[in-house]
Design a protein around this motif. Sequence first.
Motif, PDB file in Angstrom:
ATOM      1  N   LEU A  70      82.302  19.273   9.975  1.00 28.09           N
ATOM      2  CA  LEU A  70      82.415  18.331   8.847  1.00 28.09           C
ATOM      3  C   LEU A  70      81.947  16.938   9.282  1.00 28.09           C
ATOM      4  O   LEU A  70      82.459  16.385  10.257  1.00 28.09           O
ATOM      5  CB  LEU A  70      83.875  18.289   8.371  1.00 28.09           C
ATOM      6  N   ALA A  71      80.967  16.395   8.564  1.00 20.88           N
ATOM      7  CA  ALA A  71      80.465  15.045   8.860  1.00 20.88           C
ATOM      8  C   ALA A  71      80.796  14.133   7.674  1.00 20.88           C
ATOM      9  O   ALA A  71      81.204  14.612   6.608  1.00 20.88           O
ATOM     10  CB  ALA A  71      78.953  15.093   9.074  1.00 20.88           C
ATOM     11  N   VAL A  72      80.657  12.837   7.869  1.00 17.84           N
ATOM     12  CA  VAL A  72      80.817  11.927   6.728  1.00 17.84           C
ATOM     13  C   VAL A  72      79.499  11.199   6.495  1.00 17.84           C
ATOM     14  O   VAL A  72      78.787  10.881   7.445  1.00 17.84           O
ATOM     15  CB  VAL A  72      81.964  10.899   6.929  1.00 17.84           C
ATOM     16  N   SER A  73      79.184  10.969   5.254  1.00 15.78           N
ATOM     17  CA  SER A  73      78.022  10.149   4.849  1.00 15.78           C
ATOM     18  C   SER A  73      76.735  10.533   5.556  1.00 15.78           C
ATOM     19  O   SER A  73      76.101   9.684   6.163  1.00 15.78           O
ATOM     20  CB  SER A  73      78.290   8.676   5.165  1.00 15.78           C
ATOM     21  N   ASN A  74      76.347  11.775   5.499  1.00 14.89           N
ATOM     22  CA  ASN A  74      75.074  12.167   6.105  1.00 14.89           C
ATOM     23  C   ASN A  74      74.132  12.636   4.986  1.00 14.89           C
ATOM     24  O   ASN A  74      73.777  13.795   4.889  1.00 14.89           O
ATOM     25  CB  ASN A  74      75.318  13.273   7.143  1.00 14.89           C
ATOM     26  N   GLU A  75      73.781  11.662   4.143  1.00 11.07           N
ATOM     27  CA  GLU A  75      72.985  11.975   2.946  1.00 11.07           C
ATOM     28  C   GLU A  75      71.620  12.555   3.306  1.00 11.07           C
ATOM     29  O   GLU A  75      71.085  13.397   2.590  1.00 11.07           O
ATOM     30  CB  GLU A  75      72.748  10.663   2.200  1.00 11.07           C
ATOM     31  N   THR A  76      71.067  12.070   4.418  1.00 10.59           N
ATOM     32  CA  THR A  76      69.731  12.541   4.806  1.00 10.59           C
ATOM     33  C   THR A  76      69.763  14.035   5.083  1.00 10.59           C
ATOM     34  O   THR A  76      68.823  14.756   4.734  1.00 10.59           O
ATOM     35  CB  THR A  76      69.260  11.797   6.077  1.00 10.59           C
ATOM     36  N   ALA A  77      70.846  14.501   5.703  1.00  9.54           N
ATOM     37  CA  ALA A  77      70.938  15.933   6.021  1.00  9.54           C
ATOM     38  C   ALA A  77      70.954  16.762   4.746  1.00  9.54           C
ATOM     39  O   ALA A  77      70.409  17.867   4.701  1.00  9.54           O
ATOM     40  CB  ALA A  77      72.183  16.200   6.851  1.00  9.54           C
ATOM     41  N   VAL A  78      71.577  16.236   3.681  1.00 10.41           N
ATOM     42  CA  VAL A  78      71.599  16.962   2.406  1.00 10.41           C
ATOM     43  C   VAL A  78      70.181  17.040   1.843  1.00 10.41           C
ATOM     44  O   VAL A  78      69.728  18.082   1.366  1.00 10.41           O
ATOM     45  CB  VAL A  78      72.560  16.273   1.406  1.00 10.41           C
ATOM     46  N   ASN A  79      69.448  15.928   1.940  1.00  9.45           N
ATOM     47  CA  ASN A  79      68.050  15.937   1.465  1.00  9.45           C
ATOM     48  C   ASN A  79      67.173  16.852   2.318  1.00  9.45           C
ATOM     49  O   ASN A  79      66.266  17.500   1.807  1.00  9.45           O
ATOM     50  CB  ASN A  79      67.489  14.507   1.472  1.00  9.45           C
ATOM     51  N   MET A  80      67.474  16.895   3.604  1.00  5.67           N
ATOM     52  CA  MET A  80      66.725  17.791   4.504  1.00  5.67           C
ATOM     53  C   MET A  80      66.954  19.247   4.076  1.00  5.67           C
ATOM     54  O   MET A  80      66.029  20.056   4.064  1.00  5.67           O
ATOM     55  CB  MET A  80      67.203  17.588   5.938  1.00  5.67           C
ATOM     56  N   SER A  81      68.199  19.557   3.709  1.00  4.00           N
ATOM     57  CA  SER A  81      68.504  20.924   3.277  1.00  4.00           C
ATOM     58  C   SER A  81      67.692  21.265   2.029  1.00  4.00           C
ATOM     59  O   SER A  81      67.198  22.382   1.881  1.00  4.00           O
ATOM     60  CB  SER A  81      69.997  21.077   2.952  1.00  4.00           C
ATOM     61  N   GLU A  82      67.554  20.289   1.149  1.00  3.50           N
ATOM     62  CA  GLU A  82      66.790  20.539  -0.078  1.00  3.50           C
ATOM     63  C   GLU A  82      65.312  20.774   0.246  1.00  3.50           C
ATOM     64  O   GLU A  82      64.670  21.664  -0.327  1.00  3.50           O
ATOM     65  CB  GLU A  82      66.938  19.362  -1.051  1.00  3.50           C
ATOM     66  N   LEU A  83      64.807  19.997   1.183  1.00  6.20           N
ATOM     67  CA  LEU A  83      63.397  20.147   1.570  1.00  6.20           C
ATOM     68  C   LEU A  83      63.160  21.560   2.134  1.00  6.20           C
ATOM     69  O   LEU A  83      62.205  22.240   1.766  1.00  6.20           O
ATOM     70  CB  LEU A  83      63.055  19.072   2.611  1.00  6.20           C
ATOM     71  N   LEU A  84      64.059  21.987   3.012  1.00  3.29           N
ATOM     72  CA  LEU A  84      63.910  23.326   3.597  1.00  3.29           C
ATOM     73  C   LEU A  84      64.100  24.412   2.534  1.00  3.29           C
ATOM     74  O   LEU A  84      63.415  25.432   2.535  1.00  3.29           O
ATOM     75  CB  LEU A  84      64.901  23.547   4.747  1.00  3.29           C
ATOM     76  N   TYR A  85      65.022  24.172   1.612  1.00  5.48           N
ATOM     77  CA  TYR A  85      65.258  25.122   0.507  1.00  5.48           C
ATOM     78  C   TYR A  85      63.964  25.304  -0.299  1.00  5.48           C
ATOM     79  O   TYR A  85      63.594  26.415  -0.669  1.00  5.48           O
ATOM     80  CB  TYR A  85      66.387  24.558  -0.359  1.00  5.48           C
ATOM     81  N   ILE A  86      63.295  24.196  -0.541  1.00  3.04           N
ATOM     82  CA  ILE A  86      62.039  24.251  -1.306  1.00  3.04           C
ATOM     83  C   ILE A  86      61.018  25.112  -0.563  1.00  3.04           C
ATOM     84  O   ILE A  86      60.396  26.003  -1.141  1.00  3.04           O
ATOM     85  CB  ILE A  86      61.502  22.818  -1.543  1.00  3.04           C
ATOM     86  N   PHE A  87      60.882  24.875   0.728  1.00  5.48           N
ATOM     87  CA  PHE A  87      59.913  25.658   1.507  1.00  5.48           C
ATOM     88  C   PHE A  87      60.335  27.131   1.568  1.00  5.48           C
ATOM     89  O   PHE A  87      59.502  28.021   1.459  1.00  5.48           O
ATOM     90  CB  PHE A  87      59.756  25.092   2.918  1.00  5.48           C
ATOM     91  N   GLY A  88      61.623  27.366   1.741  1.00  3.89           N
ATOM     92  CA  GLY A  88      62.112  28.745   1.853  1.00  3.89           C
ATOM     93  C   GLY A  88      61.863  29.555   0.585  1.00  3.89           C
ATOM     94  O   GLY A  88      61.765  30.777   0.625  1.00  3.89           O
ATOM     95  N   ASN A  89      61.781  28.850  -0.542  1.00  2.95           N
ATOM     96  CA  ASN A  89      61.577  29.547  -1.807  1.00  2.95           C
ATOM     97  C   ASN A  89      60.137  29.462  -2.297  1.00  2.95           C
ATOM     98  O   ASN A  89      59.829  29.902  -3.398  1.00  2.95           O
ATOM     99  CB  ASN A  89      62.514  28.962  -2.878  1.00  2.95           C
TER     100      ASN A  89
END
Length: 549
Positions: free
Chosen positions: A306-325
């Motif tokens: 559990l981390a706090v305030s790691n907004e960039t990591a959430v955006n990174m997940s979205e970027l990878l999600y886009i590529f994965g799909n």
Amino acid sequence: MNKTCSLRRLCNLHEYLIKQHRVIRYKSNTCNDLNSFVLYDKFICERRSQSKCSVLVQVSSENSISDLYSYCSKFGSIKNIFHYQLAGSNHFVLTEFEDQSAVNTLLDQSTHVKDSNVIAVRSPFLWFRSSASKKNSKLLSTDDKLNISFQTNQTMIEPNIKNIGLEKLDSLSDQMLLLLKCTQLNDIGTRLRFLTAMQIENSLKGIFPLSKVLPFGSSVNSFGKIGSDIDLVLMDSEIKENKTSRLIYHGKCVSNSRTQIQRNIEILGDLLQLFLPGCSRVKRISQARVPIVKYSQDFVGVECDLAVSNETAVNMSELLYIFGNFDYRVRPLVFTVKMWAREINLTNDTPGRWITNFSLTLLVLFYLQQEKIIPDIQTLVKQASNSDVRITNEGINCTFLRDVSKLHKDVENKKTLDQLLLGFFEYFATFDFNTNAISLNFGKTINKPEYSALYIVNPLEVHFNVSKNISSEEMERFRIELRNAAWIMESSLLNTNSFNLLDLFKGFDVNKKNQIVFEIQHQIKNSNRLVTVKDLFDDSQTQEDKRLT
Ligand code: GTP
Ligand code: MG
């Protein structure tokens, strides 16, 4: 032997493989999976809604499910029931209602244990008291099963890849698809991850009503495996100020400094350790670059960060999600490469000087950019609209096209998964890691800005290297294993025209190499082959030896 010559021979080999290739039975004509693309925000929103309508109930045995079903039906209409068992014979039932209000009523009417040592906590994790009479103890009736979606004995533990039947499939591409199917995070796994996040979010609701706890990393980026850890982040409140309201909450000013984040991590650690059911083995890692609390959620059987305030990591997940799909070949290729790395001990669950799954995923994506199967990030940035603009609280620009179905066009590259797997190993086996850094933003290599054994430009924070942790020794091991993998595949495909994925996962066997080399030499004598695998191997080995001496 010069480099051009080696390259020409590699090209010849590739052409040879393409010509020799068997007919592949799976959907090689699928160019693009974007027709069914679901926006990341929509996916997250739907999974969060599911978790708000769900409770996880521990039962004494499978026979209690029917009893639980009729008991819970009093609170509202049930949509889904999933049953699973964890080691130690604990049975759990994830019950999803049609409506969130049913969960609220159920929680209001649930009780606490009358024991001064047990702290009364409201959470979606409950246990079901056995009925005094045994008359209700039976399996769910067929009628009940017709009304709801009922799934029993859900897989919560990653299967042993030796037992999933890879060897029964002739085509390597089919084996890669089977590996994905058997090991990828399943529906119940995803649901439980969101419920795990919701447990923490709900526990903080009273004091932080607008904060969210979101899963990120492989739980949501489409590259998650059954049993992989859950990465969670407590996100700052998104405040939409209501200008018409004249009553405004008092608040305290806090800085977003590292010290404050570390203190928050300590407090969250205490909350998890002292009060939240199922959370055990809590460790506060507040000195790390990204401070986190590590813990186990015992009802779900997974490790959490559990981390706090790691907004960039959430955006990174979205970027990878886009590529994965983006294309159906991306995920099986990433899964196979990650599995290969794990099986030959290149990766390790504990962080250290070795390559991580995250870096490996980026390497595969970079290779697929070279094959023009997925776009570079600049293309996504250029196509972004106003609704795609995201600037994090730390000022990091995470703007890129979210709805990639707008990019819909045929991908010309029709290579099969086995060609891509071999292509990946060959590409990086001859890659000049000494001078080149990998930029997914441009989809090409750039000069290394500073010395690092492996340099992968962080796609969202371009001044950072995501693989800075890798030591020279580990990098050397990685390079050797890339060459070995290419060699194992090439020799087997040339020799027998078939390949078993498990052979790749066994790693490199020197004795077997000598035997295969002998067999290939023998075959080559009797044919007009353009390529000698032995030459190829010896060539790279000689270069390797020269470098090491
Ligand atoms: P597995 O947990 O191994 O299945 O993959 P994962 O992608 O979830 O990796 P991990 O749990 O190690 O990290 C979670 C997320 O944190 C990743 O998906 C990245 O978004 C981010 N992350 C991990 N390592 C790094 C790193 O070295 N640099 C940066 N910037 N982000 C990282
Ligand atoms: Mg993870």
